[in-house]
Design an enzyme around this catalytic site. Structure first.
Site, PDB file in Angstrom:
ATOM      1  CG  PHE A   1      -1.849   1.272   1.120  1.00 26.18           C
ATOM      2  CD1 PHE A   1      -3.020   1.235   0.371  1.00 26.18           C
ATOM      3  CD2 PHE A   1      -1.490   2.473   1.716  1.00 26.18           C
ATOM      4  CE1 PHE A   1      -3.819   2.367   0.235  1.00 26.18           C
ATOM      5  CE2 PHE A   1      -2.283   3.609   1.588  1.00 26.18           C
ATOM      6  CZ  PHE A   1      -3.447   3.553   0.847  1.00 26.18           C
TER       7      PHE A   1
ATOM      8  CG  ASP B   1       5.671   4.066   1.806  1.00 23.30           C
ATOM      9  OD1 ASP B   1       5.629   4.803   2.802  1.00 23.30           O
ATOM     10  OD2 ASP B   1       4.705   3.934   1.025  1.00 23.30           O
TER      11      ASP B   1
ATOM     12  CE  LYS C   1      -1.234   6.996   6.701  1.00 22.40           C
ATOM     13  NZ  LYS C   1      -0.802   6.070   5.664  1.00 22.40           N
TER      14      LYS C   1
HETATM   15  C1  LIG Z   1      -0.950   6.106   4.226  1.00 19.42           C
HETATM   16  C2  LIG Z   1       0.168   5.586   3.399  1.00 19.42           C
HETATM   17  C3  LIG Z   1       0.504   6.188   2.183  1.00 19.42           C
HETATM   18  C4  LIG Z   1      -0.303   7.300   1.556  1.00 19.42           C
HETATM   19  O1  LIG Z   1      -0.406   8.431   2.374  1.00 19.42           O
HETATM   20  P1  LIG Z   1      -1.563   9.515   2.103  1.00 19.42           P
HETATM   21  O2  LIG Z   1      -1.187  10.658   3.002  1.00 19.42           O
HETATM   22  O3  LIG Z   1      -2.856   8.873   2.503  1.00 19.42           O
HETATM   23  O4  LIG Z   1      -1.521   9.859   0.657  1.00 19.42           O
HETATM   24  C5  LIG Z   1       1.614   5.692   1.505  1.00 19.42           C
HETATM   25  N1  LIG Z   1       2.323   4.676   1.989  1.00 19.42           N
HETATM   26  C6  LIG Z   1       2.028   4.073   3.158  1.00 19.42           C
HETATM   27  C7  LIG Z   1       2.875   2.954   3.649  1.00 19.42           C
HETATM   28  C8  LIG Z   1       0.925   4.491   3.899  1.00 19.42           C
HETATM   29  O5  LIG Z   1       0.594   3.874   5.024  1.00 19.42           O
END
Ligand SMILES: *Cc1c(COP(=O)(O)O)cnc(C)c1O
Length: 406
Positions: free
Chosen positions: A147, A232, A261
């Site tokens: 994700f 990520d 986040k």
């Molecule tokens: C939440 C998330 C994203 C995307 O972040 P947004 O601020 O919702 O665009 C990307 N990678 C990971 C691992 C995430 O948990």
């Protein structure tokens, strides 16, 4: 008096959303009106312990005083300039974030998906400018069940049909390999590979933690193959797992780390691509940008977040309370829990499907005053604010026990 003549209740507000709000979410039926620390309160004044913490966007809890104070002070001085001009908060933010993450350079953006998109662009540019991949031939290797966000490019390399279907055609240049499988990764990497892009722990997939040595293996393999390792850490980073970055559980330094986040302190969206000068140094003026990226308010809040993490207190709390979480969940195995994965204050809990779907368990927990979110099937995710107390955490585990065993 500016208050409405009659405040609307939860049920009425939920019904009012239906005709006017796009249906891209299916929230739990709770309408939050205020919050502090690890607790939220709904429109009727019921209190809930927040065991989701905005998918880790609220690592420091709701309205952490130091973060709210930093935001207030900045609101009274300067909020936006665009990057057409310099402003007095950006240098400090970038210096301190680079130091915290042990990197050279920072590319500030807003949302997580933008950080991922920016990481992809930078990796491709590096592949052409530095590695010498022929034009438009660069590939990026990603993991199944990833994700990374919701843009068209990102959902194009998702393996979740719900996230992809109906949104093509997609950006080419991505290869998907099974997660936690070094042999498959080795097979997929070749001379066109710009980067391997991966979550060190797959959050949305259910907090999937790879085997010990996997991330070190990815680092070794990418180094040998002459491609980048882009981690990520948008959900796993900034204290959640008991370290500043989740990759630190192994002796791994990625070339590029994506943050988001929690970087916005639960106040404003703040994301960043951080990495080595060799990689982020490829960007020249005009090649990438964002109107809001690195704005003064974001930089002030982001700097305050970095200050909290510089003390190490939150990483320590996550590690220590993580033990409480793991022990509590271990005691529930065979009593409604069929298995779980946990690191720091972060757990994916597989509930016995006979007891209900993850959604149904989440609704029952909500009625008992604990907010969680299912990921898929019968898996729920626990990720309380790192400010949660041991007592609050034990209380939530007690509620989970009650919901699963009564
Ligand atoms: C939440 C998330 C994203 C995307 O972040 P947004 O601020 O919702 O665009 C990307 N990678 C990971 C691992 C995430 O948990």
């Amino acid at each position: 008096m500016t208050a409405p003549a009659r405040a609307r209740g939860s049920q009425e507000l939920i019904r009012a959303e239906e005709p006017v709000l796009a249906h891209n979410y299916h929230p739990l039926p709770v309408v939050v009106a205020r919050a502090e620390g690890a607790w939220v309160e709904d429109v009727e004044g019921r209190r809930y312990l927040d065991m989701l913490a905005g998918y880790s966007a609220l690592n420091f809890g709701h309205r952490h005083p130091a973060l709210v104070d930093a935001a207030h002070r900045q609101l009274d001085r300067l909020t936006l300039t665009s990057r057409a001009f310099h402003h007095d908060r950006l240098a400090g933010f970038a210096e301190r974030l680079a130091a915290l993450t042990g990197t050279d350079m920072v590319l500030p953006m807003n949302t997580g998906a933008e950080a991922v998109e920016s990481g992809i662009k930078v990796a491709r540019k590096w592949a052409y400018d530095v590695k010498g991949v022929p034009a438009d031939r660069a590939t990026i290797v990603v993991a199944a069940d990833n994700f990374h966000g919701r843009t068209t490019t990102i959902v194009g390399f998702s393996t979740d049909e719900t996230a992809r279907a109906g949104f093509g055609p997609f950006t080419p240049g991505f290869r998907v390999v099974p997660y936690n499988d070094l042999a498959a990764l080795e097979e997929a990497v070749d001379e066109t590979t710009a980067a391997v892009l991966m979550e060190p722990i797959q959050g949305e997939a259910g907090v999937l933690i790879p085997d010990d040595g996997y991330l070190a293996g990815v680092r070794e393999l990418t180094r040998r193959a002459g491609c980048l390792f882009v981690a990520d850490e948008i959900q796993s980073g900034l204290g959640r797992t008991g370290r500043t970055l989740a990759v630190e559980h192994e002796p791994v330094v990625p070339d590029v780390v994506l943050l988001g986040k929690a970087l916005g302190g639960g106040i404003v969206p703040v994301s960043a691509v951080v990495g080595s000068r060799e990689v982020l140094g490829v960007l020249r003026p005009g090649e990438h940008g964002s109107t809001f990226g690195g704005n003064p308010l974001a930089a002030a809040v982001g700097t305050a977040v970095v200050e909290l993490l510089e003390t190490g207190e939150f990483q320590r709390r996550a590690a220590e309370l993580g033990t409480v979480l793991r022990e509590g969940l271990a005691a529930l195995v065979g009593r409604g829990v069929v298995g779980f994965r946990a690191r720091g204050l972060w757990a994916g809990v597989d509930v016995d499907p006979a007891l209900g779907s993850g959604r149904e368990i989440s609704e029952r927990l909500m009625r008992e005053g604990v907010l969680v979110k299912d990921t898929h099937g019968s898996t729920i995710r626990l990720a309380p604010p790192l400010t949660v107390t041991g007592e609050e955490l034990r209380g939530a585990l007690g509620t989970l026990e009650k919901v699963l065993t009564s």
